[in-house]
Design a protein around this motif. Structure first.
Motif, PDB file in Angstrom:
ATOM      1  N   SER A 136     -13.542   8.996   1.788  1.00 41.93           N
ATOM      2  CA  SER A 136     -12.478   9.204   0.802  1.00 41.93           C
ATOM      3  C   SER A 136     -12.999   9.058  -0.622  1.00 41.93           C
ATOM      4  O   SER A 136     -14.159   8.693  -0.845  1.00 41.93           O
ATOM      5  CB  SER A 136     -11.323   8.225   1.025  1.00 41.93           C
ATOM      6  N   HIS A 137     -12.071   9.321  -1.552  1.00 40.83           N
ATOM      7  CA  HIS A 137     -12.379   9.196  -2.980  1.00 40.83           C
ATOM      8  C   HIS A 137     -12.666   7.760  -3.399  1.00 40.83           C
ATOM      9  O   HIS A 137     -13.140   7.515  -4.495  1.00 40.83           O
ATOM     10  CB  HIS A 137     -11.184   9.716  -3.794  1.00 40.83           C
ATOM     11  N   LYS A 138     -12.344   6.767  -2.555  1.00 34.42           N
ATOM     12  CA  LYS A 138     -12.404   5.374  -2.991  1.00 34.42           C
ATOM     13  C   LYS A 138     -13.795   4.940  -3.430  1.00 34.42           C
ATOM     14  O   LYS A 138     -13.948   4.033  -4.241  1.00 34.42           O
ATOM     15  CB  LYS A 138     -11.878   4.464  -1.893  1.00 34.42           C
ATOM     16  N   LEU A 139     -14.814   5.607  -2.902  1.00 36.12           N
ATOM     17  CA  LEU A 139     -16.180   5.252  -3.288  1.00 36.12           C
ATOM     18  C   LEU A 139     -16.408   5.421  -4.798  1.00 36.12           C
ATOM     19  O   LEU A 139     -17.226   4.713  -5.384  1.00 36.12           O
ATOM     20  CB  LEU A 139     -17.165   6.117  -2.482  1.00 36.12           C
ATOM     21  N   GLY A 177      -8.310   0.991   5.669  1.00 34.52           N
ATOM     22  CA  GLY A 177      -9.736   0.713   5.852  1.00 34.52           C
ATOM     23  C   GLY A 177     -10.674   1.494   4.965  1.00 34.52           C
ATOM     24  O   GLY A 177     -11.858   1.165   4.865  1.00 34.52           O
ATOM     25  N   GLN A 178     -10.161   2.525   4.294  1.00 36.60           N
ATOM     26  CA  GLN A 178     -11.044   3.353   3.473  1.00 36.60           C
ATOM     27  C   GLN A 178     -11.624   2.580   2.295  1.00 36.60           C
ATOM     28  O   GLN A 178     -12.797   2.723   1.964  1.00 36.60           O
ATOM     29  CB  GLN A 178     -10.309   4.589   2.926  1.00 36.60           C
ATOM     30  N   TRP A 179     -10.798   1.783   1.660  1.00 39.55           N
ATOM     31  CA  TRP A 179     -11.295   1.043   0.497  1.00 39.55           C
ATOM     32  C   TRP A 179     -12.336   0.008   0.928  1.00 39.55           C
ATOM     33  O   TRP A 179     -13.397  -0.120   0.326  1.00 39.55           O
ATOM     34  CB  TRP A 179     -10.145   0.375  -0.259  1.00 39.55           C
ATOM     35  N   GLY A 233      -8.796  -1.597  -4.944  1.00 37.93           N
ATOM     36  CA  GLY A 233      -9.158  -0.191  -4.763  1.00 37.93           C
ATOM     37  C   GLY A 233      -8.195   0.825  -5.323  1.00 37.93           C
ATOM     38  O   GLY A 233      -8.430   2.029  -5.213  1.00 37.93           O
ATOM     39  N   SER A 234      -7.101   0.362  -5.919  1.00 42.46           N
ATOM     40  CA  SER A 234      -6.111   1.316  -6.432  1.00 42.46           C
ATOM     41  C   SER A 234      -5.269   0.622  -7.495  1.00 42.46           C
ATOM     42  O   SER A 234      -5.614  -0.487  -7.927  1.00 42.46           O
ATOM     43  CB  SER A 234      -5.240   1.813  -5.277  1.00 42.46           C
ATOM     44  N   VAL A 235      -4.206   1.244  -7.900  1.00 42.08           N
ATOM     45  CA  VAL A 235      -3.155   0.683  -8.764  1.00 42.08           C
ATOM     46  C   VAL A 235      -3.610   0.363 -10.195  1.00 42.08           C
ATOM     47  O   VAL A 235      -2.963   0.761 -11.162  1.00 42.08           O
ATOM     48  CB  VAL A 235      -2.508  -0.594  -8.160  1.00 42.08           C
ATOM     49  N   ALA A 264       0.301   9.895  -3.360  1.00 45.41           N
ATOM     50  CA  ALA A 264       0.345   8.696  -4.187  1.00 45.41           C
ATOM     51  C   ALA A 264       0.600   7.467  -3.341  1.00 45.41           C
ATOM     52  O   ALA A 264       1.652   7.319  -2.726  1.00 45.41           O
ATOM     53  CB  ALA A 264       1.426   8.829  -5.255  1.00 45.41           C
ATOM     54  N   GLY A 265      -0.409   6.602  -3.273  1.00 47.28           N
ATOM     55  CA  GLY A 265      -0.273   5.307  -2.622  1.00 47.28           C
ATOM     56  C   GLY A 265      -0.106   4.283  -3.736  1.00 47.28           C
ATOM     57  O   GLY A 265       1.002   3.888  -4.104  1.00 47.28           O
ATOM     58  N   GLY A 266      -1.227   3.900  -4.335  1.00 52.54           N
ATOM     59  CA  GLY A 266      -1.184   3.100  -5.555  1.00 52.54           C
ATOM     60  C   GLY A 266      -1.374   3.972  -6.777  1.00 52.54           C
ATOM     61  O   GLY A 266      -1.276   3.503  -7.905  1.00 52.54           O
ATOM     62  N   GLY A 267      -1.726   5.231  -6.550  1.00 51.28           N
ATOM     63  CA  GLY A 267      -1.789   6.198  -7.640  1.00 51.28           C
ATOM     64  C   GLY A 267      -3.174   6.530  -8.166  1.00 51.28           C
ATOM     65  O   GLY A 267      -3.294   7.275  -9.140  1.00 51.28           O
ATOM     66  N   SER A 268      -4.244   6.022  -7.513  1.00 49.70           N
ATOM     67  CA  SER A 268      -5.554   6.200  -8.157  1.00 49.70           C
ATOM     68  C   SER A 268      -6.115   7.609  -8.023  1.00 49.70           C
ATOM     69  O   SER A 268      -6.653   8.153  -8.984  1.00 49.70           O
ATOM     70  CB  SER A 268      -6.557   5.165  -7.649  1.00 49.70           C
ATOM     71  N   ASN A 269      -5.998   8.218  -6.830  1.00 46.70           N
ATOM     72  CA  ASN A 269      -6.566   9.573  -6.730  1.00 46.70           C
ATOM     73  C   ASN A 269      -5.753  10.532  -7.574  1.00 46.70           C
ATOM     74  O   ASN A 269      -6.301  11.407  -8.251  1.00 46.70           O
ATOM     75  CB  ASN A 269      -6.677  10.029  -5.263  1.00 46.70           C
ATOM     76  N   LEU A 270      -4.433  10.360  -7.548  1.00 49.23           N
ATOM     77  CA  LEU A 270      -3.582  11.257  -8.328  1.00 49.23           C
ATOM     78  C   LEU A 270      -3.841  11.058  -9.823  1.00 49.23           C
ATOM     79  O   LEU A 270      -4.012  12.032 -10.566  1.00 49.23           O
ATOM     80  CB  LEU A 270      -2.107  11.002  -8.000  1.00 49.23           C
ATOM     81  N   PRO A 315      -4.427  11.380   7.007  1.00 48.88           N
ATOM     82  CA  PRO A 315      -2.962  11.440   6.919  1.00 48.88           C
ATOM     83  C   PRO A 315      -2.468  11.291   5.475  1.00 48.88           C
ATOM     84  O   PRO A 315      -1.509  11.966   5.085  1.00 48.88           O
ATOM     85  CB  PRO A 315      -2.505  10.253   7.779  1.00 48.88           C
ATOM     86  N   GLU A 316      -3.133  10.433   4.700  1.00 46.76           N
ATOM     87  CA  GLU A 316      -2.711  10.246   3.303  1.00 46.76           C
ATOM     88  C   GLU A 316      -2.802  11.579   2.552  1.00 46.76           C
ATOM     89  O   GLU A 316      -1.857  12.018   1.899  1.00 46.76           O
ATOM     90  CB  GLU A 316      -3.613   9.219   2.596  1.00 46.76           C
ATOM     91  N   SER A 317      -3.973  12.213   2.675  1.00 44.23           N
ATOM     92  CA  SER A 317      -4.204  13.483   1.983  1.00 44.23           C
ATOM     93  C   SER A 317      -3.199  14.540   2.424  1.00 44.23           C
ATOM     94  O   SER A 317      -2.829  15.433   1.655  1.00 44.23           O
ATOM     95  CB  SER A 317      -5.598  14.023   2.305  1.00 44.23           C
ATOM     96  N   LEU A 366      -7.521  16.773  -1.915  1.00 46.23           N
ATOM     97  CA  LEU A 366      -7.743  16.453  -0.496  1.00 46.23           C
ATOM     98  C   LEU A 366      -8.633  15.217  -0.501  1.00 46.23           C
ATOM     99  O   LEU A 366      -9.849  15.306  -0.604  1.00 46.23           O
ATOM    100  CB  LEU A 366      -8.403  17.622   0.240  1.00 46.23           C
ATOM    101  N   THR A 367      -7.967  14.063  -0.412  1.00 44.35           N
ATOM    102  CA  THR A 367      -8.666  12.818  -0.731  1.00 44.35           C
ATOM    103  C   THR A 367      -9.632  12.346   0.347  1.00 44.35           C
ATOM    104  O   THR A 367     -10.529  11.564   0.055  1.00 44.35           O
ATOM    105  CB  THR A 367      -7.646  11.698  -0.991  1.00 44.35           C
ATOM    106  N   GLY A 368      -9.442  12.791   1.597  1.00 45.54           N
ATOM    107  CA  GLY A 368     -10.364  12.272   2.603  1.00 45.54           C
ATOM    108  C   GLY A 368     -10.186  12.889   3.975  1.00 45.54           C
ATOM    109  O   GLY A 368      -9.308  13.732   4.189  1.00 45.54           O
TER     110      GLY A 368
HETATM  111  C1  LIG Z   1      -6.409   5.032  -0.268  1.00 40.31           C
HETATM  112  C2  LIG Z   1      -6.215   6.450  -0.023  1.00 40.31           C
HETATM  113  C3  LIG Z   1      -5.178   7.157  -0.650  1.00 40.31           C
HETATM  114  C4  LIG Z   1      -4.143   6.509  -1.517  1.00 40.31           C
HETATM  115  O1  LIG Z   1      -4.570   5.736  -2.575  1.00 40.31           O
HETATM  116  P1  LIG Z   1      -4.359   6.147  -4.084  1.00 40.31           P
HETATM  117  O2  LIG Z   1      -4.821   4.980  -4.851  1.00 40.31           O
HETATM  118  O3  LIG Z   1      -2.927   6.444  -4.267  1.00 40.31           O
HETATM  119  O4  LIG Z   1      -5.205   7.320  -4.314  1.00 40.31           O
HETATM  120  C5  LIG Z   1      -5.091   8.510  -0.436  1.00 40.31           C
HETATM  121  N1  LIG Z   1      -5.945   9.154   0.381  1.00 40.31           N
HETATM  122  C6  LIG Z   1      -6.941   8.509   1.003  1.00 40.31           C
HETATM  123  C7  LIG Z   1      -7.845   9.288   1.897  1.00 40.31           C
HETATM  124  C8  LIG Z   1      -7.115   7.145   0.812  1.00 40.31           C
HETATM  125  O5  LIG Z   1      -8.115   6.519   1.428  1.00 40.31           O
END
Ligand SMILES: *Cc1c(COP(=O)(O)O)cnc(C)c1O
Length: 456
Positions: free
Chosen positions: A115-118, A143-145, A233-235, A268-274, A388-390, A417-419
């Protein structure tokens, strides 16, 4: 294929990896509200935050005016192992949908963490190492973070202690082992190891945990062991700052071909990728140079933007963290365990919250089974197995493309497409077996949680 002038994948060269992160807050007229000390309700100072966070990250967190932060060379060196990430033209998806819309996605799943978390993990580990710390603590949900941070810590030689939401710890043993492969220790949360974990377990025996609980535990451990700090990892503003590489690369790639998006979509989870994806585009919008429709997509089971309240709230369940002003469902909100995605956080980035409050972006919530329908459709036509998030973003990108089919408009849609979803096969299995539910919290449930917001 309709449009041969644009390649399938717009790749950038290594030299086009951004050399500076873009701080969207610098262009915001209404700045995000500051973090408050939970005791005094005064804005948190750098000195107060320094027991919890790394010093340079605190500077980034509190800086609402500097537009660009140079990316240190060791971070860019690591970025080179998996960046620039491709911007893909979804020709197959367009054809399958029979839409005149042009669809692009920025794919952030091309690294082992998936994912983008890296992008932020590597930055946070770098600053921790630079400060001479021994290690960091954190929470992880899906678990991604935790995986991304484990990779970053092993790269810089830091100890990494991960508190993993219990439901994910049990559902995703392989994620846990990836983290341990990179040298991290992984504890299911809530645990008996911390005072706050013991308190939460006493109050909610048998709880499957939440990100808010895991954050409380990780913060407690970081502040009680010398040489450790907590990373998230976010927010936080700093995380959005690091994630701006996503948007900056996207914009460089689009500019090469003179493409201007009409709609930009992200989950949008915590909003970081968006926040990262939209950063340079929102910057143009804020400066009055361009206009875009920007859509945040959240799960109907954890709908902070669409059903939450814009208010100061705790970032964690144990109420040990600073207060943040954000769209929130209440720090005591624990989403139904059937929802497996990493979009379970009760709050939302304060930067995105302010932009949403100012009407600069939209938000929609989508039920889980419709997300998996979109995920499967996408996998079958585009080949990538999405997280699923993406897939929340895929759902709405498809919906917008179908609207274009009906109206005949040739809009350009860009989504994040975050992951990838390799570790989410239990959820895919539930979907395939027809056992996935769409639990949506009732107004009463949300009210019960929102009634407990702190009075500020
Ligand atoms: C953590 C995660 C998200 C959600 O987190 P944001 O901080 O909102 O980006 C979205 N997609 C993937 C694949 C994630 O691992």
């Amino acid at each position: 294929m309709s449009d041969h002038t644009i390649p399938y994948k717009i790749y950038l060269s290594e030299t086009e990896i951004p050399s500076a992160w873009y701080n969207l807050r610098a262009d915001m007229k209404n700045k995000p509200a500051p973090l408050l000390n939970p005791g005094t309700h005064q804005p948190m100072t750098a000195a107060e935050l320094s027991g919890v966070f790394c010093d340079e990250l605190i500077e980034q967190e509190l800086d609402d005016t500097t537009p660009f932060f140079a990316i240190p060379e060791p971070i860019r060196e690591y970025y080179r192992t998996y960046r620039p990430s491709p911007l893909v033209r979804a020709y197959h998806l367009e054809k399958a949908l029979g839409t005149p819309a042009k669809i692009y996605y920025k794919f952030e799943g091309n690294n082992t963490s998936g994912s983008h978390k890296l992008n932020s993990a590597i930055a946070q580990a770098y600053y921790a190492k630079k400060q001479g710390l021994k290690g960091v603590t954190t929470e992880t949900g899906a678990g991604q973070w935790g995986t991304a941070l484990s990779m970053a810590c092993s790269y810089f030689g830091l100890d990494c202690k991960v508190y993993m939401v219990k439901v994910s710890y049990e559902q995703k043993p392989f994620r846990r082992e990836v983290m341990r492969t990179y040298g991290a220790s992984v504890t299911p949360s809530p645990s008996m190891e911390t005072a706050v974990g013991r308190k939460i377990l006493a109050e909610h025996p048998g709880t499957t945990g939440s990100l808010g609980c895991a954050i409380s535990e990780a913060v407690e451990v970081a502040t009680s062991i010398p040489g450790y700090r907590y990373v998230l990892g976010s927010v936080l503003n700093q995380v959005l700052l690091h994630q701006s590489v996503i948007g900056l690369e996207t914009k460089t790639a689009l500019d090469k071909y003179g493409i201007t998006p009409d709609i930009i979509i992200g989950c949008a989870g915590g909003g970081s990728n968006l926040g990262g994806l939209i950063a340079p585009f929102m910057g143009e919008k804020l400066r009055g140079e361009k206009d875009y429709r920007i859509i945040a997509v959240e799960p109907a089971s954890c709908p902070s933007f669409t059903r939450g309240k814009y208010a100061y709230d705790f970032c964690d369940t144990g109420m040990v963290c600073p207060l943040a002003k954000m769209y929130t469902l209440g720090s005591g909100f624990i989403p139904a365990p059937n929802h497996v995605g990493g979009l379970r956080y009760h709050g939302m980035s304060s930067t995105l919250s302010q932009l949403y409050a100012d009407g600069l972006m939209e938000a929609v919530s989508v039920p889980q089974t419709s997300v998996f329908e979109a995920a499967e459709y996408f996998a079958r036509v585009e080949g990538i197995l999405p997280a699923p998030e993406s897939s929340h973003a895929i759902r709405v990108a498809i919906d917008e493309a179908v609207k274009c089919r009906e109206s005949g408009e040739e809009k350009t849609i860009v989504f994040g497409l975050t992951g990838t979803g390799y570790f989410d096969m239990v959820a895919y299995e539930k979907f395939h077996d027809g056992k996935m539910s769409d639990y949506i919290p009732t107004d009463e449930e949300l009210k019960a949680s929102l009634d407990k917001l702190p009075v500020v």
